[in-house]
Design a protein around this motif. Structure first.
Motif, PDB file in Angstrom:
ATOM      1  N   SER A  48      12.766   8.275  12.166  1.00 37.37           N
ATOM      2  CA  SER A  48      13.998   8.581  12.886  1.00 37.37           C
ATOM      3  C   SER A  48      15.163   8.807  11.927  1.00 37.37           C
ATOM      4  N   GLY A  49      14.868   9.376  10.744  1.00 35.85           N
ATOM      5  CA  GLY A  49      15.928   9.688   9.798  1.00 35.85           C
ATOM      6  C   GLY A  49      16.455   8.511   9.014  1.00 35.85           C
ATOM      7  N   GLU A  50      15.808   7.358   9.110  1.00 32.39           N
ATOM      8  CA  GLU A  50      16.292   6.160   8.420  1.00 32.39           C
ATOM      9  C   GLU A  50      15.136   5.503   7.671  1.00 32.39           C
ATOM     10  N   LEU A  51      15.488   4.775   6.607  1.00 40.12           N
ATOM     11  CA  LEU A  51      14.511   4.041   5.815  1.00 40.12           C
ATOM     12  C   LEU A  51      14.517   2.572   6.213  1.00 40.12           C
ATOM     13  N   TYR A  52      13.341   2.012   6.419  1.00 38.46           N
ATOM     14  CA  TYR A  52      13.184   0.607   6.773  1.00 38.46           C
ATOM     15  C   TYR A  52      12.345  -0.067   5.695  1.00 38.46           C
ATOM     16  N   ARG A  53      12.913  -1.030   5.008  1.00 41.71           N
ATOM     17  CA  ARG A  53      12.233  -1.682   3.896  1.00 41.71           C
ATOM     18  C   ARG A  53      11.195  -2.668   4.440  1.00 41.71           C
ATOM     19  N   VAL A  54       9.928  -2.465   4.039  1.00 41.26           N
ATOM     20  CA  VAL A  54       8.840  -3.321   4.530  1.00 41.26           C
ATOM     21  C   VAL A  54       8.122  -4.033   3.388  1.00 41.26           C
ATOM     22  N   GLY A  55       8.540  -3.806   2.156  1.00 41.17           N
ATOM     23  CA  GLY A  55       7.891  -4.470   1.029  1.00 41.17           C
ATOM     24  C   GLY A  55       8.798  -4.472  -0.178  1.00 41.17           C
ATOM     25  N   ASP A  56       8.774  -5.579  -0.906  1.00 47.08           N
ATOM     26  CA  ASP A  56       9.612  -5.702  -2.096  1.00 47.08           C
ATOM     27  C   ASP A  56       8.833  -6.474  -3.156  1.00 47.08           C
ATOM     28  N   ASN A  57       8.483  -5.777  -4.237  1.00 42.46           N
ATOM     29  CA  ASN A  57       7.820  -6.412  -5.376  1.00 42.46           C
ATOM     30  C   ASN A  57       6.565  -7.184  -4.931  1.00 42.46           C
ATOM     31  N   GLU A  58       5.694  -6.473  -4.184  1.00 43.76           N
ATOM     32  CA  GLU A  58       4.410  -6.998  -3.714  1.00 43.76           C
ATOM     33  C   GLU A  58       4.547  -8.126  -2.690  1.00 43.76           C
ATOM     34  N   VAL A  59       5.677  -8.184  -2.015  1.00 39.60           N
ATOM     35  CA  VAL A  59       5.890  -9.149  -0.932  1.00 39.60           C
ATOM     36  C   VAL A  59       6.156  -8.358   0.343  1.00 39.60           C
ATOM     37  N   PHE A  60       5.351  -8.584   1.371  1.00 44.07           N
ATOM     38  CA  PHE A  60       5.508  -7.851   2.621  1.00 44.07           C
ATOM     39  C   PHE A  60       6.677  -8.418   3.416  1.00 44.07           C
ATOM     40  N   LEU A  61       7.509  -7.520   3.978  1.00 42.98           N
ATOM     41  CA  LEU A  61       8.698  -7.915   4.740  1.00 42.98           C
ATOM     42  C   LEU A  61       8.526  -7.466   6.187  1.00 42.98           C
ATOM     43  N   PRO A  62       8.073  -8.339   7.064  1.00 39.83           N
ATOM     44  CA  PRO A  62       7.798  -7.933   8.453  1.00 39.83           C
ATOM     45  C   PRO A  62       9.043  -7.564   9.245  1.00 39.83           C
ATOM     46  N   GLN A  63      10.231  -8.073   8.839  1.00 43.74           N
ATOM     47  CA  GLN A  63      11.433  -7.777   9.609  1.00 43.74           C
ATOM     48  C   GLN A  63      11.756  -6.288   9.594  1.00 43.74           C
ATOM     49  N   GLY A  64      11.476  -5.608   8.484  1.00 42.59           N
ATOM     50  CA  GLY A  64      11.712  -4.163   8.438  1.00 42.59           C
ATOM     51  C   GLY A  64      10.802  -3.415   9.387  1.00 42.59           C
ATOM     52  N   LEU A  65       9.538  -3.850   9.480  1.00 48.34           N
ATOM     53  CA  LEU A  65       8.605  -3.225  10.406  1.00 48.34           C
ATOM     54  C   LEU A  65       9.033  -3.468  11.851  1.00 48.34           C
ATOM     55  N   ARG A  66       9.517  -4.673  12.139  1.00 49.78           N
ATOM     56  CA  ARG A  66       9.969  -4.966  13.503  1.00 49.78           C
ATOM     57  C   ARG A  66      11.165  -4.106  13.878  1.00 49.78           C
ATOM     58  N   ALA A  67      12.069  -3.883  12.932  1.00 51.97           N
ATOM     59  CA  ALA A  67      13.238  -3.052  13.207  1.00 51.97           C
ATOM     60  C   ALA A  67      12.815  -1.621  13.518  1.00 51.97           C
TER      61      ALA A  67
END
Length: 856
Positions: A48-67
């Motif tokens: 949808s034209g936006e970037l959602y961060r789902v991982g940082d330095n081999e750590v999965f970030l579920p909050q970005g996926l939920r957003a």
């Protein structure tokens, strides 16, 4: 001192293998490993034209996926907030006139500098409701470029998992311009120098013209379908930093040292030659590793394109932080390898198999296996001392084992017959297989399988020693026996509100209707009437047979509301049917009573009866020590089986690929490549020269003189079937002579496939022929050998130009191999024909010198 630097975690297997391979140099080895990347990665979803961060330095970030999923859910329901358009950027309206998208760059701007968003499509933010509609591919790529430019994330490598996908995606950006005037000049000068070595007609090939147009605007394409010189130009310009967006297949992440600021995945699914599947963690890590340039970027960005759906969390975590694919040996025996090894007397094929990684674990465990074998051999078993003279227990034991096999077959056939289901009803007295194998149990069916409960529930009599079976925790229960003396054994206490008098559980079966629930835990054990009983679940294959009697049971009081009195009554009924102290009543005859009609089962039934009669005539039958002697013999046989298994593990026959090796040896003998003493013959020496195509087909083709009636151009055209790899191509138009040669070669391949299948190799003749012979470029190579221009031969097929060049280059190597084979055979005519064919195809753009070798 030898130091190995490893930039990813190594498993113990990989470390052992690495150490073992280098240890032969007799040097000290020091392995240094790290799982930390010099440039850390940030993983994002683009939706949808936006970037959602789902991982940082081999750590999965579920909050970005939920957003991202929340936004996806709102769009699907048509309730996306209107101010989201201003934040994310809207697209062209349905009736909005198409404007030219122009990504211009000033002279003083860096390659990832900021730009005005007025030249980007879909950045007005005025109509966010258009996001609810499916965006075109062109709009999607422009929106991604807008976001990357805004965040200074160029240059970018976009991985697409097909050649056509790369080309179409690049064509969707026809109006985009990402280079400055100075960069355009640098690109034009570089391309002119690189392509100047081509003759005039080749410089104007459609692919070269198209790629130069893309390159001048800072867009590149890289895949196997490109001409080699074009791929080299794209690689060199990308390394110079003038290509801002590169659409590439995954091969770009393997052999080219060209990192980027950002890596984008067009999809998480790829076609692996057989089916579409998810990317493996190792594949994702390899491609994502292109993001982040050491010394230039503080962080590398990895983006996954999301179109209509958001990936599931499990899929994302699997590729991003999942375990790498297990290291497996890809060692495969080939006929050429076997022939080469047979020519070297000092090295056996078995030794080569032992040294392969496939046998690494087995060979490593050989010392322990040897120790275990010696230990087993040192074990002594008690000898059988027969009181009746010469022991006949071995013969009796073999008959007993065979009778057991017949009985299992008969039981399986009975349970599969329709007539057996009539007897499998609650209350039927049955005989159930015992876990101890030395006896079987009398029981009664309590409940048949249903939609919720897939197994039979039976009550069986286990032993007549009432004190032997109480419950799994009998020793502890004895301490509380006095406290619970008022509670019947095996009785489950009901809640206070549901308790009643014992007499309530003695109502007749028909007076109460059960719910079908099972309120006891299996196995449910207890004792009654001096017998231990057990309620257990069994499968149909555990029934030994059906008895004549059928008793009345109270299913509700047994399963739903356990009642000790009902259990006692059921046990007493079973005991009453044991006539004259026998273990269980007579069984129904499988043929007469159960109407068994399966011919093989009936034959097994007859053999079983004869075997029982023969066992009764054996002098061991009825011996008081029969059971003891059978147990001793069983232990001896078990020990002997373990010893033989350990000896087999230590032998050459235990090698994984030994059956395949034996089959290939038989094939080589059959076609006279080797003799009965495994000595390589002249046909085998010729096969050793064949590396480009299948060695058997090439060799048979030569010894059948299939090229004798062909001109050099026709011969090299037919030979292209050995090296061409693409499966689905347009059908070539062949001359009658070429069509006849094609059929002749195909028949040879089918014959060899059938021969290999005959010797138990995993080869299917049609698949073998299709895999090793692909005739899609026969017409193209024929015209090229006759002197037709490259532009004209490209018009004859739908095969990409790069694959045509690759096939012809490999074909030149095949000609050299056939020349060497002709020398071994003493066929001077074939040798000369291959020289002429090689000279005919070795010209112009196909054999243009590499830019990496000659420079630009």
């Amino acid at each position: 001192m030898l130091t190995l630097f490893c930039f990813q975690p190594l498993s113990q297997t990989q470390l052992n293998l690495l150490t073992g391979l280098v240890a032969q140099s007799k040097k000290k080895i020091r392995v240094l490993g790290t799982s930390k990347r010099p440039v850390p990665l940030e993983h994002c979803l683009f939706y949808s034209g936006e970037l959602y961060r789902v991982g940082d330095n081999e750590v999965f970030l579920p909050q970005g996926l939920r957003a991202a999923k929340e936004v996806h859910k709102k769009k699907n329901s048509g309730m996306l907030a209107s101010n989201s358009g201003a934040l994310l950027g809207g697209g062209h309206g349905a009736n909005q006139p198409r404007q030219r998208e122009n990504f211009s760059r000033g002279k003083g701007q860096m390659h990832s500098g900021s730009q005005s968003t007025s030249n980007f499509p879909g950045t007005s933010g005025a109509n966010s409701s258009n996001w609810g509609q499916r965006k075109s591919e062109s709009s999607l790529w422009f929106l991604l470029l807008h976001k990357l430019l805004k965040k200074s994330l160029l240059p970018v490598v976009i991985f697409c998992f097909s050649k056509n996908r790369c080309d179409k995606s690049a064509d969707n950006l026809k109006s985009a311009d990402l280079t400055s005037s100075s960069e355009k000049s640098e690109i034009r000068i570089f391309c002119d120098k690189a392509f100047s070595r081509l003759k005039g007609s080749d410089r104007n090939l459609p692919q070269i013209v198209r790629v130069q147009s893309l390159l001048r605007r800072g867009i590149g394409v890289h895949h196997a379908g490109l001409l080699p010189i074009v791929k080299e130009v794209v690689e060199m310009l990308f390394c110079r930093g003038v290509i801002k967006v590169l659409f590439s297949t995954e091969t770009f992440a393997m052999g080219v040292n060209a990192p980027a600021r950002t890596a984008v995945f067009d999809s998480l699914r790829k076609y692996d030659g057989k089916d579409f599947r998810q990317l493996l963690p190792g594949e994702y890590i390899q491609m994502a590793g292109r993001a982040g340039r050491r010394g230039l970027d503080d962080i590398g960005t990895v983006i996954l394109m999301c179109r209509d759906d958001i990936p599931e969390e499990s899929d994302l975590k699997h590729v991003m932080v999942g375990k790498p694919t297990k290291l497996e040996s890809q060692f495969r025996l080939t006929y050429t390898m076997i022939l080469h090894l047979l020519r070297v007397e000092e090295l056996k094929v078995e030794d080569m198999l032992k040294r392969s990684f496939a046998e690494f674990h087995a060979q490593k465990n050989l010392p322990e296996t040897k120790k275990l074998l010696l230990l087993k051999l040192s074990e002594s078993t008690k000898s059988i001392e027969c009181i009746k003279g010469e022991p006949a227990i071995e013969e009796y034991f073999e008959m007993a084992v065979q009778a057991e096999a017949y009985r299992d077959h008969i039981s399986e056939a009975v349970m599969q017959s329709q007539s057996a289901h009539h007897f499998l009803s609650p209350g039927k007295v049955v005989v159930v297989k015992s876990q101890s194998d030395d006896d079987h149990l009398l029981g009664v069916i309590i409940k048949t399988p249903s939609s919720t409960h897939k197994k039979y529930v039976v009550l069986v009599l286990t032993t007549d020693m009432a004190s032997s079976v109480q419950s799994p925790s009998a020793p502890m229960n004895k301490l509380k026996e006095k406290e619970n003396s008022n509670t019947p054994q095996g009785y489950f206490i009901q809640p206070k509100g549901k308790r009643g008098m014992d007499e309530e559980y003695f109502t007749s079966v028909s007076s109460r209707k059960g719910t079908g629930a099972i309120n006891i835990k299996f196995p449910y054990r207890g004792n009654a009437a001096g017998m231990n009983y057990e309620v257990r679940e069994i499968e149909s294959k555990e029934f030994m047979g059906f008895c004549h009697p059928k008793i009345k049971i109270d299913q509700i009081s047994i399963l739903e509301n356990p009642n000790n009195a009902v259990y006692s009554k059921t046990v007493q009924q079973l005991l009453e049917h044991r006539l004259d102290g026998t273990k269980y009543p007579p069984l129904l005859d499988p043929v007469k009573d159960l109407k068994l009609k399966d011919m093989i089962a009936v034959e097994s039934y007859q053999k079983h009866n004869k075997l029982l009669q023969k066992m009764a005539e054996n002098k061991c039958h009825g011996c008081i020590k029969l059971k003891e002697h059978l147990l001793l013999l069983k232990e001896q046989n078990k020990l002997m089986e373990e010893v033989n298994a350990l000896k087999f593990q230590m032998s050459d026959e235990a090698l994984q690929q030994m059956p395949d090796f034996q089959g290939r040896i038989d094939v080589l003998k059959e076609i006279h490549c080797i003799d009965s003493d495994l000595v390589v013959q002249i046909k085998g020496r010729v096969a050793c020269e064949m590396n480009s195509g299948d060695e058997l087909i090439c060799t048979e083709c030569l010894f059948e003189n299939q090229f004798d009636d062909l001109e050099p151009e026709e011969a090299v055209a037919i030979m292209s079937a050995f090296v061409f790899q693409q499966k689905n191509t347009s059908e070539p138009t062949l001359t009658p002579k070429l069509a006849q040669a094609k059929k002749r070669l195909w028949d040879t391949a089918i014959k060899l496939g059938e021969l290999q299948a005959q010797f138990k190799l995993a080869v299917y003749p049609d698949e073998y022929a299709k895999e090793n012979l692909k005739f899609g470029l026969v017409e193209v190579v024929y015209e090229w050998a006759k002197g037709t221009s490259f532009a004209d031969i490209c018009a004859l097929t739908d095969v990409p130009e790069g694959l045509i060049v690759r096939t012809i280059v490999r074909l030149d190597e095949t000609c050299r191999e056939f020349k060497n084979a002709a020398s071994i055979m003493g066929n001077s005519a074939l040798h000369k024909k291959m020289e002429t064919a090689s000279d005919a195809i070795k010209r112009d753009i196909v054999f243009a010198a590499s830019l990496y070798v000659t420079g630009v």
